[in-house]
Scaffold this active site. Structure first.
Site, mmCIF file in Angstrom:
data_model
loop_
_atom_site.group_PDB
_atom_site.id
_atom_site.type_symbol
_atom_site.label_atom_id
_atom_site.label_comp_id
_atom_site.label_asym_id
_atom_site.label_seq_id
_atom_site.Cartn_x
_atom_site.Cartn_y
_atom_site.Cartn_z
ATOM 1 N N ASP A 276 69.208 78.973 35.651
ATOM 2 C CA ASP A 276 70.409 79.811 35.539
ATOM 3 C C ASP A 276 71.548 79.013 34.889
ATOM 4 O O ASP A 276 72.716 79.143 35.267
ATOM 5 C CB ASP A 276 70.845 80.381 36.890
ATOM 6 C CG ASP A 276 71.833 81.540 36.739
ATOM 7 O OD1 ASP A 276 72.093 81.972 35.592
ATOM 8 O OD2 ASP A 276 72.341 82.012 37.766
ATOM 9 N N ASN B 288 76.937 82.698 40.829
ATOM 10 C CA ASN B 288 76.386 84.002 41.205
ATOM 11 C C ASN B 288 74.872 83.947 41.100
ATOM 12 O O ASN B 288 74.358 83.750 39.996
ATOM 13 C CB ASN B 288 76.960 85.065 40.259
ATOM 14 C CG ASN B 288 76.389 86.450 40.502
ATOM 15 O OD1 ASN B 288 75.423 86.617 41.243
ATOM 16 N ND2 ASN B 288 76.968 87.452 39.868
ATOM 17 N N HIS C 88 68.374 90.879 38.730
ATOM 18 C CA HIS C 88 69.496 90.184 39.378
ATOM 19 C C HIS C 88 69.882 91.060 40.568
ATOM 20 O O HIS C 88 70.522 92.093 40.403
ATOM 21 C CB HIS C 88 70.642 90.046 38.369
ATOM 22 C CG HIS C 88 71.917 89.529 38.957
ATOM 23 N ND1 HIS C 88 72.491 88.356 38.549
ATOM 24 C CD2 HIS C 88 72.734 90.031 39.909
ATOM 25 C CE1 HIS C 88 73.617 88.152 39.234
ATOM 26 N NE2 HIS C 88 73.788 89.168 40.057
ATOM 27 N N HIS D 244 71.210 80.722 29.998
ATOM 28 C CA HIS D 244 72.235 81.434 29.231
ATOM 29 C C HIS D 244 72.636 80.555 28.053
ATOM 30 O O HIS D 244 73.232 79.496 28.250
ATOM 31 C CB HIS D 244 73.448 81.760 30.105
ATOM 32 C CG HIS D 244 73.135 82.706 31.224
ATOM 33 N ND1 HIS D 244 73.126 84.072 31.053
ATOM 34 C CD2 HIS D 244 72.778 82.492 32.511
ATOM 35 C CE1 HIS D 244 72.800 84.668 32.198
ATOM 36 N NE2 HIS D 244 72.575 83.729 33.100
ATOM 37 N N ASN E 101 72.712 88.638 28.258
ATOM 38 C CA ASN E 101 74.133 89.020 28.391
ATOM 39 C C ASN E 101 75.015 88.266 27.393
ATOM 40 O O ASN E 101 75.918 87.523 27.767
ATOM 41 C CB ASN E 101 74.630 88.818 29.819
ATOM 42 C CG ASN E 101 74.556 87.372 30.283
ATOM 43 O OD1 ASN E 101 73.796 86.574 29.741
ATOM 44 N ND2 ASN E 101 75.341 87.030 31.280
ATOM 45 N N HIS F 55 65.250 81.214 32.919
ATOM 46 C CA HIS F 55 66.593 81.782 33.109
ATOM 47 C C HIS F 55 67.656 80.851 32.541
ATOM 48 O O HIS F 55 68.193 79.995 33.234
ATOM 49 C CB HIS F 55 66.811 81.985 34.616
ATOM 50 C CG HIS F 55 67.917 82.923 34.942
ATOM 51 N ND1 HIS F 55 67.810 83.862 35.934
ATOM 52 C CD2 HIS F 55 69.160 83.063 34.422
ATOM 53 C CE1 HIS F 55 68.949 84.542 36.015
ATOM 54 N NE2 HIS F 55 69.779 84.070 35.110
HETATM 55 ZN ZN LIG Z 1 71.941 86.411 37.580
#
Ligand SMILES: [Zn+2]
Lengths: 325, 434
Positions: free
Chosen positions: B303, B276, B177, B58, B90, B56
């Site tokens: 994350d 989050n 999620h 980003h 995303n 995970h």
């Molecule tokens: Zn998430």
């Protein structure tokens, strides 16, 4: 006292009493023909309002002018906060203008705290209401009003007095500041609301909680109503206005069940009909208008103590030494 | 190719041994190895683990290169001991087509610091309405196996069911999620004691738990694989434990920060703690640690969510959610799990390499540290003590909650297929030692 007034928790019992006593002395001013003190001459106070509030803003402005401060009204309404730079950029601008104090009203909880902790700005930060968090000067003026009715006199607190606060506690910054300050001053607080309008975790707050207004009336020295916004109804916090009014509205019958000496308080603006009937709002026991007047004295006291000096007694020497710098 | 002789490394915390890496593979393991290697590393006191795998991450490219790029993100990953990361979908444009996932995958190949395995979006534009071309993303050069609308919850039960069913065709997994949208409208932090006092919109634990409960039932019903992203509550742990006891193919991850930090920190209103799912309570942290220790939670996933300064240097309400995590993950896990006696280094290898690689079906990663295996390795110094200084980070962003804090341990070296990407704690220029 600390440099900022962001939360009612920033105030010790001594601080709170000093503010109330100072406000009491300053209140005498409003009876005079010339209502001004030179205390904050040459000091710049900015009213930074990100949210409309004519009442609070006017109250601060009157207080600032009575203390002879240079007042700047910075209406931040309409400026874009979607990206978040605006509070910081605004603060940097105010810093450049030499603001000694910033009175901030913001729709976001924590914005004054962020301003006070950041290095964006060096002056004092006074929270004039942030989101659903706090409104400490409102709590001070409420306490001031209560003391005048329930235990008058300089140096007096609210020890043992029972205060019932009714309405939308969940979204109320007035409630959060009041519970902290009233505890500091020795009062016992009971919140009354439907369960949907009470925050999670309130069981651990220093207060009692009840869903039943009628059960609390007889043992209340002061009953404070909180504003209930009509849009809460659409978000299913309660079924209808009528039902809210029946269960939690203040009317003549309920007022009659309060002890003789008890007062009915409202921070305003009042929603007549739903949360308070005209009979109660216009009765001599309702202190709503008096609260407004007391607000000016309290805000003068806060500004005076944060910016001016320690006590009124050494006002003069503080001022001259400040001027000499 | 190059060769490395690593002397006296404690493999998975075991006794000191030498490891010889030649041409991308672990050629020998033993004591007192003699070899004429290009680079000789004194690994006394260092622990050798398989290269870490993040489920995970980003990476923000394409679209938010001001926050992170594939290059800076994979550099950060290498510095954190990672040899493979799953890049979340995303981005702008969203990674919901074969073209975008291939682009991200190629950028990873070119950077050379860490394998980048793109995650494909479950629905077009992450909008939760229409399935993206999951098969095309799988069939692309990126060979996508993990699909997620992360950042958003696939809250439509029918879409979620179809996605779970559909990815069975190519052994895919849907990574959810879990966030019930109506229950978290206006939410800014964990709903509880602290949110009530601070007057910040609350994010109830049940908003996560309700979705997880629904999804494990859906996954069981259609006989598919479900992966639960960043589990944050004690109740979620109970549901996953129950689903596993039923024998269902459900896996879960927890972030390092949810293993260490609580919502009490939000009292500062410092947006560095805005994330989050939100930071929860001490009881939740305790439950997450236990669940990671007993295997109910399979993996630690960072994350890693980089944001530029202006998105955090503002008031809480408007600040972006997320924190960077690649470069501090192993240290946080050491503090929360190893130094507390909850997990051995073998356990760390399992939760940060073996299991995440298996969940993501990454063949070349998460392998044992043994002869003949690809040399994806990290050498970690657990005795190192230092203060976290974000200015030394490789990630382009600085939104770390650990700034100025003392965290134990430091990555000494990372090897990707037998080539050092990090040596002595510093990035190695690609090609420098090849
Ligand atoms: Zn998430």
């Amino acid at each position: 006292m600390k440099r900022h007034l962001v939360s009612a928790a920033d105030l010790s019992r001594d601080d709170a009493l000093l503010i109330l006593d100072t406000a009491e002395e300053l209140a005498q001013l409003s009876g005079r023909a010339v209502k001004k003190l030179p205390t904050l001459r040459g000091r710049t106070v900015v009213n930074l309002f990100f949210e409309d509030s004519t009442r609070t803003k006017t109250s601060f402005e009157v207080a600032e002018k009575r203390l002879s401060a240079d007042v700047i009204n910075f209406a931040a309404k309409g400026s874009s906060v979607s990206k978040g730079e605006s509070l910081k950029d605004t603060a940097l601008t105010l810093q450049a203008m030499g603001a000694d104090a910033v009175v901030i009203r913001h729709h976001a909880s924590g914005a004054p705290a962020r301003l006070a902790q950041s290095d964006w700005l060096h002056g004092s930060v006074i929270n004039a209401g942030d989101g659903t968090h706090e409104h400490p000067t409102q709590a001070l003026l409420d306490a001031f009003t209560m003391r005048r009715h329930l235990n008058p006199g300089l140096g007096k607190d609210l020890n043992g007095r029972r205060i019932t606060i009714v309405g939308d506690v969940l979204h109320s910054r007035v409630a959060r500041s009041n519970v902290l300050l009233l505890n500091t001053l020795g009062a016992q607080v009971t919140f009354v609301a439907p369960p949907t309008l009470l925050p999670i975790g309130i069981d651990n707050w220093p207060c009692e909680v009840s869903y039943d207004l009628d059960a609390t009336l007889a043992k209340s020295d002061a009953l404070m109503l909180l504003r209930v916004q009509r849009e809460r109804m659409n978000a299913a916090f309660f079924p209808t206005e009528r039902e809210y009014s029946r269960r939690y509205g203040m009317d003549g019958l309920r007022m009659a069940r309060l002890p003789e000496h008890a007062i009915v308080m409202h921070p305003g603006p009042m929603v007549r009909g739903m949360e308070i009937t005209a009979e109660v709002a216009d009765s001599p026991r309702c202190t709503a208008v008096e609260q407004v007047a007391n607000g000016v004295s309290i805000r003068m006291a806060v500004l005076y103590l944060l910016l001016g000096g320690a006590t009124l007694a050494d006002n003069h020497s503080t001022n001259t030494s400040e001027a000499a710098k | 190719m190059s060769s490395y002789l690593i002397r006296n490394a404690q493999i998975l915390g075991g006794p000191a041994q030498d490891i010889l890496i030649v041409d991308g593979l672990i050629e020998q393991i033993g004591t007192g190895l003699t070899a004429d290697a290009d680079v000789d590393i004194d690994a006394h006191g260092l622990i050798a683990l398989p290269g870490l795998v993040d489920l995970h991450t980003h990476l923000r490219e394409p679209g938010r290169e001001d926050a992170e790029t594939v290059l800076t993100g994979t550099q950060a990953a290498a510095k954190g001991g990672y040899t493979a990361v799953h890049a979340m979908a995303n981005t702008f444009p969203v990674a919901d087509t074969a073209g975008v996932v291939e682009q991200v995958w190629r950028l990873g190949q070119e950077a050379g610091y860490c394998d980048v395995q793109p995650v494909g979006a479950v629905t077009v534009g992450l909008e939760g309405k229409k399935l993206a071309e999951l098969g095309a993303m799988h069939d692309s050069a990126a060979n996508v196996r993990v699909f997620s609308d992360d950042g958003k919850c696939v809250d439509d039960a029918v879409i979620m069911r179809r996605a779970l069913e559909y990815v069975k065709a190519f052994d895919g997994v849907v990574a959810q999620h879990a966030q019930e949208p109506r229950l978290t409208e206006g939410a800014q932090m964990n709903e509880g004691q602290v949110s009530g006092e601070l007057g910040l919109g609350g994010w109830p634990a049940v908003a996560e738990e309700a979705i997880i409960a629904r999804d494990v039932l859906l996954a069981a019903h259609v006989g598919s694989r479900l992966h639960v992203c960043h589990v944050s509550t004690a109740g979620s742990v109970e549901i996953i434990r129950w689903a596993k006891a039923k024998g269902w193919d459900v896996t879960a991850e927890v972030t390092p920060h949810h293993l260490l930090l609580t919502d009490e920190l939000v009292r500062s209103y410092d947006p560095v703690y805005k994330v989050n799912p939100p930071l929860r309570t001490a009881e939740d942290v305790h439950a997450l640690r236990s669940a990671l220790a007993d295997g109910t939670i399979d993996a630690v996933a960072t994350d890693h969510a980089p944001h530029p300064a202006e998105d955090k240097d503002c008031e809480w309400a408007v600040a972006a959610m997320g924190m960077v995590g690649l470069e501090t993950a192993l240290s946080v896990v050491q503090q929360a799990m190893v130094d507390t006696g909850l997990l051995t280094w073998e356990g760390v290898a399992d939760r940060m390499s073996h299991r995440p690689a298996r969940i993501g079906r990454l063949a070349g990663h998460g392998r044992p540290v043994s002869v003949g295996e690809p040399a994806n390795l990290v050498l970690f110094d657990p005795a190192y003590r230092g203060t976290v200084n974000p200015d030394s980070f490789a990630t382009r962003s600085r939104n770390t909650p650990y700034k100025g804090l003392d965290l134990p341990g430091r990555v000494h070296a990372t090897f990707l297929r037998g080539v050092a990407t990090v040596l002595a704690g510093e990035l190695v220029e690609p090609g420098e030692l090849v």
